[in-house]
Design a protein around this motif. Structure first.
Motif, PDB file in Angstrom:
ATOM      1  N   MET A   1       0.835  -1.190   0.000  1.00  0.00           N
ATOM      2  CA  MET A   1       0.000   0.000   0.000  1.00  0.00           C
ATOM      3  C   MET A   1       0.882   1.257   0.000  1.00  0.00           C
ATOM      4  SD  MET A   1      -3.206  -0.742  -0.079  1.00  0.00           S
ATOM      5  CE  MET A   1      -4.345  -2.110   0.189  1.00  0.00           C
ATOM      6  N   LEU A   2       0.341   2.346  -0.536  1.00  0.00           N
ATOM      7  CA  LEU A   2       1.070   3.612  -0.585  1.00  0.00           C
ATOM      8  C   LEU A   2       0.910   4.361   0.728  1.00  0.00           C
ATOM      9  CD1 LEU A   2       0.025   4.705  -4.190  1.00  0.00           C
ATOM     10  CD2 LEU A   2       2.169   3.633  -3.484  1.00  0.00           C
ATOM     11  N   HIS A   3       2.032   4.782   1.321  1.00  0.00           N
ATOM     12  CA  HIS A   3       1.976   5.364   2.654  1.00  0.00           C
ATOM     13  C   HIS A   3       1.305   6.742   2.675  1.00  0.00           C
ATOM     14  CE1 HIS A   3       5.874   6.748   0.980  1.00  0.00           C
ATOM     15  NE2 HIS A   3       5.584   7.868   1.607  1.00  0.00           N
ATOM     16  N   PHE A   4       1.329   7.478   1.557  1.00  0.00           N
ATOM     17  CA  PHE A   4       0.679   8.790   1.548  1.00  0.00           C
ATOM     18  C   PHE A   4      -0.812   8.647   1.807  1.00  0.00           C
ATOM     19  CE2 PHE A   4      -1.669  12.150  -0.609  1.00  0.00           C
ATOM     20  CZ  PHE A   4      -1.061  13.287  -0.112  1.00  0.00           C
TER      21      PHE A   4
ATOM     22  N   VAL B   1     -15.317   1.479   4.597  1.00  0.00           N
ATOM     23  CA  VAL B   1     -14.024   0.834   4.360  1.00  0.00           C
ATOM     24  C   VAL B   1     -13.238   1.684   3.376  1.00  0.00           C
ATOM     25  CG1 VAL B   1     -12.839  -1.181   3.403  1.00  0.00           C
ATOM     26  CG2 VAL B   1     -14.885  -1.486   4.822  1.00  0.00           C
ATOM     27  N   ILE B   2     -12.019   2.059   3.746  1.00  0.00           N
ATOM     28  CA  ILE B   2     -11.130   2.832   2.889  1.00  0.00           C
ATOM     29  C   ILE B   2     -10.022   1.919   2.376  1.00  0.00           C
ATOM     30  CG2 ILE B   2      -9.598   4.824   2.722  1.00  0.00           C
ATOM     31  CD1 ILE B   2     -12.443   5.630   3.302  1.00  0.00           C
ATOM     32  N   VAL B   3      -9.862   1.865   1.059  1.00  0.00           N
ATOM     33  CA  VAL B   3      -8.797   1.070   0.439  1.00  0.00           C
ATOM     34  C   VAL B   3      -7.767   2.036  -0.133  1.00  0.00           C
ATOM     35  CG1 VAL B   3      -8.217  -0.687  -1.262  1.00  0.00           C
ATOM     36  CG2 VAL B   3     -10.456  -0.739  -0.125  1.00  0.00           C
ATOM     37  N   PRO B   4      -6.589   2.129   0.466  1.00  0.00           N
ATOM     38  CA  PRO B   4      -5.577   3.085  -0.005  1.00  0.00           C
ATOM     39  C   PRO B   4      -5.005   2.690  -1.357  1.00  0.00           C
ATOM     40  CG  PRO B   4      -5.127   2.314   2.231  1.00  0.00           C
ATOM     41  CD  PRO B   4      -6.150   1.401   1.656  1.00  0.00           C
ATOM     42  N   GLY B   5      -4.107   3.537  -1.858  1.00  0.00           N
ATOM     43  CA  GLY B   5      -3.470   3.274  -3.135  1.00  0.00           C
ATOM     44  C   GLY B   5      -2.655   1.994  -3.112  1.00  0.00           C
ATOM     45  N   TRP B   6      -2.655   1.326  -4.237  1.00  0.00           N
ATOM     46  CA  TRP B   6      -1.973   0.045  -4.406  1.00  0.00           C
ATOM     47  C   TRP B   6      -0.740   0.291  -5.268  1.00  0.00           C
ATOM     48  CZ3 TRP B   6      -1.711  -4.602  -2.496  1.00  0.00           C
ATOM     49  CH2 TRP B   6      -1.242  -5.668  -3.255  1.00  0.00           C
TER      50      TRP B   6
ATOM     51  N   THR C   1      -4.951   4.348  -6.669  1.00  0.00           N
ATOM     52  CA  THR C   1      -4.971   3.041  -7.334  1.00  0.00           C
ATOM     53  C   THR C   1      -5.637   1.955  -6.498  1.00  0.00           C
ATOM     54  OG1 THR C   1      -2.712   2.698  -6.529  1.00  0.00           O
ATOM     55  CG2 THR C   1      -2.972   3.501  -8.793  1.00  0.00           C
ATOM     56  N   GLY C   2      -6.173   2.302  -5.361  1.00  0.00           N
ATOM     57  CA  GLY C   2      -6.990   1.342  -4.616  1.00  0.00           C
ATOM     58  C   GLY C   2      -8.190   0.892  -5.431  1.00  0.00           C
TER      59      GLY C   2
ATOM     60  N   ARG D   1     -19.348   3.855 -13.145  1.00  0.00           N
ATOM     61  CA  ARG D   1     -18.301   4.803 -13.500  1.00  0.00           C
ATOM     62  C   ARG D   1     -17.310   4.860 -12.342  1.00  0.00           C
ATOM     63  NH1 ARG D   1     -21.128   9.154 -15.067  1.00  0.00           N
ATOM     64  NH2 ARG D   1     -20.802   8.800 -17.295  1.00  0.00           N
ATOM     65  N   ALA D   2     -16.032   4.942 -12.665  1.00  0.00           N
ATOM     66  CA  ALA D   2     -14.988   4.962 -11.641  1.00  0.00           C
ATOM     67  C   ALA D   2     -13.789   5.722 -12.178  1.00  0.00           C
ATOM     68  CB  ALA D   2     -14.588   3.543 -11.251  1.00  0.00           C
ATOM     69  N   THR D   3     -12.880   6.067 -11.266  1.00  0.00           N
ATOM     70  CA  THR D   3     -11.650   6.735 -11.681  1.00  0.00           C
ATOM     71  C   THR D   3     -10.499   6.228 -10.824  1.00  0.00           C
ATOM     72  OG1 THR D   3     -10.695   8.888 -12.252  1.00  0.00           O
ATOM     73  CG2 THR D   3     -11.802   8.721 -10.104  1.00  0.00           C
ATOM     74  N   THR D   4      -9.300   6.587 -11.215  1.00  0.00           N
ATOM     75  CA  THR D   4      -8.090   6.274 -10.468  1.00  0.00           C
ATOM     76  C   THR D   4      -7.020   7.264 -10.920  1.00  0.00           C
ATOM     77  OG1 THR D   4      -6.573   4.486  -9.817  1.00  0.00           O
ATOM     78  CG2 THR D   4      -7.188   4.594 -12.145  1.00  0.00           C
ATOM     79  N   HIS D   5      -5.792   7.069 -10.479  1.00  0.00           N
ATOM     80  CA  HIS D   5      -4.703   7.958 -10.885  1.00  0.00           C
ATOM     81  C   HIS D   5      -4.632   8.009 -12.412  1.00  0.00           C
ATOM     82  CE1 HIS D   5      -0.665   9.566 -11.437  1.00  0.00           C
ATOM     83  NE2 HIS D   5      -0.642   9.879 -10.145  1.00  0.00           N
ATOM     84  N   TRP D   6      -4.435   9.213 -12.960  1.00  0.00           N
ATOM     85  CA  TRP D   6      -4.471   9.384 -14.419  1.00  0.00           C
ATOM     86  C   TRP D   6      -3.498   8.469 -15.151  1.00  0.00           C
ATOM     87  CZ3 TRP D   6       0.048  10.689 -16.793  1.00  0.00           C
ATOM     88  CH2 TRP D   6       1.040  11.287 -16.007  1.00  0.00           C
ATOM     89  N   ALA D   7      -2.365   8.163 -14.518  1.00  0.00           N
ATOM     90  CA  ALA D   7      -1.361   7.330 -15.182  1.00  0.00           C
ATOM     91  C   ALA D   7      -1.802   5.876 -15.312  1.00  0.00           C
ATOM     92  CB  ALA D   7      -0.040   7.402 -14.413  1.00  0.00           C
ATOM     93  N   HIS D   8      -2.874   5.503 -14.599  1.00  0.00           N
ATOM     94  CA  HIS D   8      -3.288   4.096 -14.599  1.00  0.00           C
ATOM     95  C   HIS D   8      -4.722   3.890 -15.081  1.00  0.00           C
ATOM     96  CE1 HIS D   8       0.410   3.191 -12.457  1.00  0.00           C
ATOM     97  NE2 HIS D   8       0.110   4.123 -11.573  1.00  0.00           N
ATOM     98  N   THR D   9      -5.357   4.953 -15.572  1.00  0.00           N
ATOM     99  CA  THR D   9      -6.750   4.799 -16.002  1.00  0.00           C
ATOM    100  C   THR D   9      -6.862   3.869 -17.205  1.00  0.00           C
ATOM    101  OG1 THR D   9      -6.497   6.860 -17.267  1.00  0.00           O
ATOM    102  CG2 THR D   9      -7.549   7.009 -15.100  1.00  0.00           C
ATOM    103  N   ARG D  10      -5.925   3.949 -18.135  1.00  0.00           N
ATOM    104  CA  ARG D  10      -5.988   3.075 -19.312  1.00  0.00           C
ATOM    105  C   ARG D  10      -5.807   1.620 -18.911  1.00  0.00           C
ATOM    106  NH1 ARG D  10      -2.438   4.653 -24.462  1.00  0.00           N
ATOM    107  NH2 ARG D  10      -3.890   6.410 -24.261  1.00  0.00           N
TER     108      ARG D  10
END
Length: 355
Positions: free
Chosen positions: A28-31, A84-89, A119-120, A134-143
């Protein structure tokens, strides 16, 4: 398969939304971990009791970057959480652990509201919670998200998406937007503003996003406009002009504009409009006043003017905003508190708009 969880989410009321569980595992991402703790795990000054009960759930000691984290409970505890919160992966190229995916799915089926940060969203997608949504995530990983999970409608151009019982956010700073959105849903705009001010969230992000979390300027008191801000806030129902503000600040209009740009990053009129919209949001949430009355109370003059500016700034009409955010316990005619119905799968999208 997920109809029961949606119905449960609709019938949950604000007092029920008390336990926030952070679902963690290695990678998981610490931020995002820290961000969730700061918002939900720290009781803000002036917040009504009880605040959230914050727990960390994982399969055992887990690593987030260079940090080692000892969870409070196992993943099975997620089933008894309200949110439930799922942080970035971190490694989106590999499938998330099956035990985490199963635990998140089970929590949602038990009625939990599930939100992913950054990215969670890959965990939620693997659990099937984003199918047909409909959903979203970090722009670098949407594709990548769209390719691996074609049944998900991935939107790369939004800050976050609220489907009622399932929410997703874009990267990093947008995760903060989503967390504040949850606080606003549960505790109202004033408390969301209090949390934002404590975390020193800027009033406007680059690009001018149409967020439902609109914060007053969190500036210190040692600048030339320190006395002007509270004076304006007490007179939002007045038709104030730049000349009025300059006169009160005892400076020229041009000098006022320079100071405003330095302190707030925007012009006096744009800042004033933002405060009027923010006040309108609070009145829509907390009163039964008509749109005409709210227009007068916020210095907009007419309902038509309020609707035009509100829709352009927030992204939805005032009436829609009121229906969405009147999801809190309100006193009934006999003085007893009764829960209003929470919104279900609204599919709300919070999209950047021109500044």
């Amino acid at each position: 398969m997920y109809g029961t969880s949606v119905r449960n989410a609709i019938t949950r009321t604000i007092p029920d939304m008390s336990t926030v569980a952070l679902a963690v595992t290695d990678g998981m991402l610490h931020f995002e971990l820290s961000l969730a703790y700061e918002v939900f795990g720290t009781h803000p000054t002036g917040a009504a009791d009880p605040w959230y009960s914050f727990v960390v759930c994982g399969p055992g000691a887990v690593r987030a970057g260079r940090f080692l984290l000892e969870p409070d409970h196992g993943l099975d505890r997620l089933r008894r959480a309200d949110t439930v919160i799922v942080p970035g992966w971190a490694d989106v190229d590999v499938d998330p652990p099956a035990d985490l995916v199963d635990a998140v799915r089970a929590a949602h089926e038990a009625g939990a509201r599930v939100a992913s940060l950054c990215t969670g969203a890959f965990v939620l997608a693997a659990a099937g919670l984003l199918d047909g949504k409909r959903a979203t995530t970090h722009w670098a990983h949407t594709r990548d998200l769209a390719t691996r999970f074609p049944q998900v409608e991935v939107d790369p151009d939004v800050l976050y998406v609220d489907n009622g019982s399932v929410l997703t956010s874009a990267g990093k700073a947008a995760a903060m937007d989503l967390c504040l959105h949850l606080v606003r849903l549960d505790h109202g705009s004033s408390m969301a503003n209090t949390v934002a001010r404590r975390l020193v969230v800027p009033p406007h992000r680059d690009g001018g996003q149409a967020q439902f979390v609109t914060t007053p300027v969190p500036a210190p008191d040692n600048h030339p406009l320190a006395e002007l801000f509270p004076w304006v806030m007490e007179r939002l129902d007045h038709p104030l002009t730049v000349e009025d503000l300059a006169r009160q600040a005892r400076m020229s209009s041009r000098n006022l504009g320079r100071h405003f740009r330095s302190v707030t990053g925007t012009t006096p009129l744009q800042w004033l409009l933002t405060q009027r919209i923010r006040h309108a949001q609070e009145l829509l949430e907390t009163t039964d006043d008509s749109i005409d009355a709210i227009a007068a109370a916020t210095g907009m003059g007419t309902a038509t003017t309020l609707r035009r500016h509100f829709n352009r700034t927030v992204g939805v009409p005032p009436d829609t905003y009121r229906r969405t955010f009147r999801s809190r316990t309100r006193p009934g005619p006999d003085g007893l508190s009764r829960p209003e119905e929470r919104m279900g799968d609204r599919g709300d999208v919070f999209r950047p708009v021109p500044a």
